[in-house]
Design an enzyme around this catalytic site. Structure first.
Site, mmCIF file in Angstrom:
data_model
loop_
_atom_site.group_PDB
_atom_site.id
_atom_site.type_symbol
_atom_site.label_atom_id
_atom_site.label_comp_id
_atom_site.label_asym_id
_atom_site.label_seq_id
_atom_site.Cartn_x
_atom_site.Cartn_y
_atom_site.Cartn_z
ATOM 1 N N TYR A 1 51.630 101.448 70.222
ATOM 2 C CA TYR A 1 50.657 101.929 69.237
ATOM 3 C C TYR A 1 50.324 100.783 68.292
ATOM 4 O O TYR A 1 51.226 100.085 67.828
ATOM 5 C CB TYR A 1 51.258 103.092 68.444
ATOM 6 C CG TYR A 1 50.387 103.631 67.333
ATOM 7 C CD1 TYR A 1 49.204 104.305 67.609
ATOM 8 C CD2 TYR A 1 50.762 103.494 65.998
ATOM 9 C CE1 TYR A 1 48.410 104.808 66.590
ATOM 10 C CE2 TYR A 1 49.973 104.005 64.967
ATOM 11 C CZ TYR A 1 48.793 104.660 65.273
ATOM 12 O OH TYR A 1 48.013 105.165 64.257
ATOM 13 N N ASP B 1 52.301 92.325 67.711
ATOM 14 C CA ASP B 1 52.175 93.326 66.658
ATOM 15 C C ASP B 1 53.573 93.575 66.087
ATOM 16 O O ASP B 1 54.386 94.282 66.675
ATOM 17 C CB ASP B 1 51.562 94.616 67.216
ATOM 18 C CG ASP B 1 51.386 95.674 66.129
ATOM 19 O OD1 ASP B 1 51.856 95.439 64.994
ATOM 20 O OD2 ASP B 1 50.794 96.728 66.414
ATOM 21 N N LYS C 1 53.951 97.596 56.817
ATOM 22 C CA LYS C 1 55.207 98.288 56.503
ATOM 23 C C LYS C 1 56.109 97.498 55.536
ATOM 24 O O LYS C 1 55.806 97.422 54.357
ATOM 25 C CB LYS C 1 55.943 98.650 57.797
ATOM 26 C CG LYS C 1 55.105 99.618 58.662
ATOM 27 C CD LYS C 1 55.900 100.300 59.729
ATOM 28 C CE LYS C 1 55.050 101.066 60.699
ATOM 29 N NZ LYS C 1 54.934 102.481 60.476
#
Ligand SMILES: Cc1ncc(COP(=O)(O)O)c(C=O)c1O
Length: 424
Positions: A141, A236, A264
């Site tokens: 994702y 990523d 994050k």
């Protein structure tokens, strides 16, 4: 108001009562607790119940909830600087910190979320190479950008939908979906599309089909194929960055990415993201180059201060990672031993402070097909039991649970005691 009252009322004003789908606990058929405050390893709901937290805001809270240095940085900054939409020294300090302490980041651009970081990195790769196609992997994702919403793991897997409505064919016609950890498959993809591929984007330690680490040979082959075909390799690290080690998943492999995305942890819990990498590629960005990407809130001073406080604290305290790793090992081995005693089919994948408990009869989980073979009903019962016992876990078989610096041996022992009482 009680948890359920707040949730029911929220449904009147926000679709599904939430601002991000997985928070609705749809997959586990429960009402989510409504969280009021957090401190260290614990969060507390509106009814005063305490949970030992293994979600950590879906990754960011590596230092635990409301870490005193992060709180101080936020307070000190917002007394004088909330937003200017102009350059500040704080941006420079965070950018310089990242470029000097990370291995493959020569220049960086700040954005506001992981999705923004990944979609901008892909646009940059397209602008740099003059090509349109990208390769992503099933189960990975990279945010809710249209071009990524095919076989996108995580929330979509939890909801049981293959992609998303509202995404035109046009937007995904340039997205090729490959198979994670399958060397033969990536060779075939490059044979067919190699000269058209602008970029490969990958979670080097996947967290969005549960934790599955890429294998070394697979990553080496991926790098070699990218080099051969002039394709950029994007790691990523929105989830794995500063998490599996300070330098992220990049430090676990011999191969280097061309571009890296973060979010994050790097924002210390505030909305933040960044993408960075090779100078010659980054210089293609506007105002230097012709790839346009911008943001009113990008580099916001309060966010920069929270990020800087978080990253400097992590960088200066390498022992935090040892602490998290030793707790992770204790949790992993403890769960495996209890599962064996009780005859529960279980594989526990872990990389530093991120971990997934897969309910499966397989010996190991390394492929997307392995993940898809898991017993989601058993997961649901496990989740419900743990929540009732006071442990906040991600409400999906396809997510990672996270440890923080503030977790203690006692927290892990209590978790294992609760797991021992799980009636299969
Ligand atoms: C690996 C990865 N990339 C990108 C994203 C998207 O980040 P955000 O939710 O901040 O847009 C996520 C979110 O979980 C992620 O795990």
């Amino acid at each position: 108001m009680s948890n359920i009252e707040i949730f029911e009322e929220s449904k009147k004003y926000m679709p599904g009562g939430v601002n991000s789908p997985v928070r609705a606990f749809k997959d586990v058929d429960l009402t989510p607790p409504i969280i009021k405050r957090g401190s260290g390893a614990y969060i507390f709901d509106e009814e005063g119940n305490r949970y030992t937290d293994f979600v950590g805001a879906w990754g960011p809270m590596l230092l635990g909830h409301c870490d005193e240095d992060v709180v101080k940085a936020i307070k000190d900054t917002c007394e004088n600087a909330i937003a200017f939409g102009a350059s500040t020294e704080l941006e420079l300090r965070l950018a310089k910190h990242m470029c000097t302490t990370l291995d493959n980041v020569e220049m960086v651009r700040m954005v506001n979320s992981g999705t923004e970081a990944t979609m901008s990195a892909v646009k940059l790769a397209r602008g740099y190479t003059g090509r349109d196609k990208i390769l992503k992997f099933a189960g990975c994702y990279h945010g809710h950008f249209d071009g990524f919403l095919v076989s996108a793991g995580s929330g979509l897997l939890t909801e049981g939908i293959p992609g998303s409505a509202g995404v035109p064919e046009e937007s995904i016609k340039n997205t090729i979906v490959g198979q994670y950890n399958n060397i033969e498959n990536i060779r075939q993809v490059f044979n067919k599309y190699g000269e058209e591929l602008a970029a490969v984007i990958i979670e080097p330690v996947a967290g969005n089909m549960g934790v599955v680490k890429a294998e070394n040979e697979f990553m080496e082959e991926l790098r070699a194929l990218c080099d051969k075909h002039g394709t950029l390799l994007i790691f990523d690290e929105v989830m794995s960055g500063f998490r599996v080690s300070y330098k992220g998943a990049q430090s676990l492999f011999k191969v280097k990415p061309d571009l890296v995305t973060y979010a994050k942890i790097m924002g210390g819990g505030l909305p933040c993201g960044a993408y960075g990498g090779r100078r010659d590629v980054m210089e293609k960005l506007s105002p230097l180059g012709d790839v346009y990407q911008a943001g009113t809130m990008s580099g916001n001073p309060v966010v920069m201060a929270a990020g800087l406080a978080t990253l400097t604290k992590l960088y200066n305290n390498h022992e935090y990672y040892q602490h998290i790793d030793s707790l992770g090992l204790k949790l992993q081995e403890g769960m495996k031993a209890i599962a064996k005693e009780k005859g529960i089919p279980l594989v526990v994948n872990r990389c530093g402070g991120m971990m997934t408990v897969f309910f499966t009869n397989k010996d190991k989980v390394t492929l997307y097909e392995d993940v898809m073979s898991c017993d989601t009903n058993l997961f649901k019962r496990f989740f419900t039991h743990m929540l009732k016992s006071g442990f906040n876990l991600p409400p999906s078989q396809y997510e990672a649970m996270f440890l923080s610096v503030k977790h203690s041996d006692k927290d892990i022992e209590e978790f294992l005691d609760a797991f021992r009482k799980f009636q299969v």
